[in-house]
Motif scaffolding. Structure first.
Motif, PDB file in Angstrom:
ATOM      1  N   LYS A  95      -5.560  49.456  93.741  1.00 45.74           N
ATOM      2  CA  LYS A  95      -5.202  50.709  93.081  1.00 45.74           C
ATOM      3  C   LYS A  95      -6.180  50.898  91.933  1.00 45.74           C
ATOM      4  N   LYS A  96      -5.780  50.659  90.696  1.00 45.73           N
ATOM      5  CA  LYS A  96      -6.705  50.806  89.568  1.00 45.73           C
ATOM      6  C   LYS A  96      -6.930  49.478  88.835  1.00 45.73           C
ATOM      7  N   ASP A  97      -6.250  48.435  89.253  1.00 46.48           N
ATOM      8  CA  ASP A  97      -6.344  47.139  88.581  1.00 46.48           C
ATOM      9  C   ASP A  97      -7.387  46.251  89.259  1.00 46.48           C
ATOM     10  N   VAL A 111     -10.494  45.434  93.604  1.00 49.37           N
ATOM     11  CA  VAL A 111      -9.723  46.514  92.994  1.00 49.37           C
ATOM     12  C   VAL A 111      -8.504  46.809  93.866  1.00 49.37           C
ATOM     13  N   GLN A 158     -12.510  44.843  81.962  1.00 45.67           N
ATOM     14  CA  GLN A 158     -11.340  45.711  81.900  1.00 45.67           C
ATOM     15  C   GLN A 158     -10.233  45.131  82.786  1.00 45.67           C
ATOM     16  N   ASN A 201     -12.209  51.686  77.205  1.00 41.74           N
ATOM     17  CA  ASN A 201     -10.995  51.379  77.973  1.00 41.74           C
ATOM     18  C   ASN A 201     -10.511  49.993  77.566  1.00 41.74           C
ATOM     19  N   SER A 239      -4.667  44.877  82.167  1.00 38.50           N
ATOM     20  CA  SER A 239      -3.413  45.280  82.812  1.00 38.50           C
ATOM     21  C   SER A 239      -2.782  44.148  83.621  1.00 38.50           C
TER      22      SER A 239
END
Length: 111
Positions: free
Chosen positions: A92-94, A90, A51, A31, A54
């Motif tokens: 949402k997904k960030d 975290v 990760q 990722n 973003s």
């Protein structure tokens, strides 16, 4: 919520503050990720894969203080050996990195 732990379990987690001194792209990661080099003062320099591409540009991470777990075993991620786990919240997904409100000495413990 996950399993309940004891206070003794919690005290085994060594959370420390460090300063990011190098940020590299990590194209071999599964990722989108960065390779971070982090200065933990007397604990030394450690590397981590994160990760967080973003929300963060490489230049925004350089010289930023972060919080990381420094007593996990090393983990091989693609061709890179991660030596600590940078922590964040975290949304949402960030992942948003946790950091002290004011600068502190590298290697300071988080209680």
């Amino acid at each position: 919520m996950t399993d309940t732990i004891t206070f003794d379990d919690f005290t085994k987690v060594d959370l420390r503050v460090g300063t990011i001194i190098e940020v590299l792209d990590f194209p071999k990661a599964r990722n989108p990720s960065y390779q971070l080099t982090i200065d933990f003062g007397a604990l030394g320099i450690k590397k981590s894969s994160a990760q967080i591409t973003s929300l963060y540009k490489k230049e925004d991470l350089l010289h930023r203080q972060i919080v990381a777990v420094v007593n996990f075993p090393k983990k091989q991620i693609a061709n890179f050996m991660s030596e600590c786990l940078v922590v964040g919240a975290v949304n949402k997904k960030d992942v948003m990195l946790l950091k002290p409100e004011e600068p502190v000495k590298n290697g300071s413990s988080v209680n």
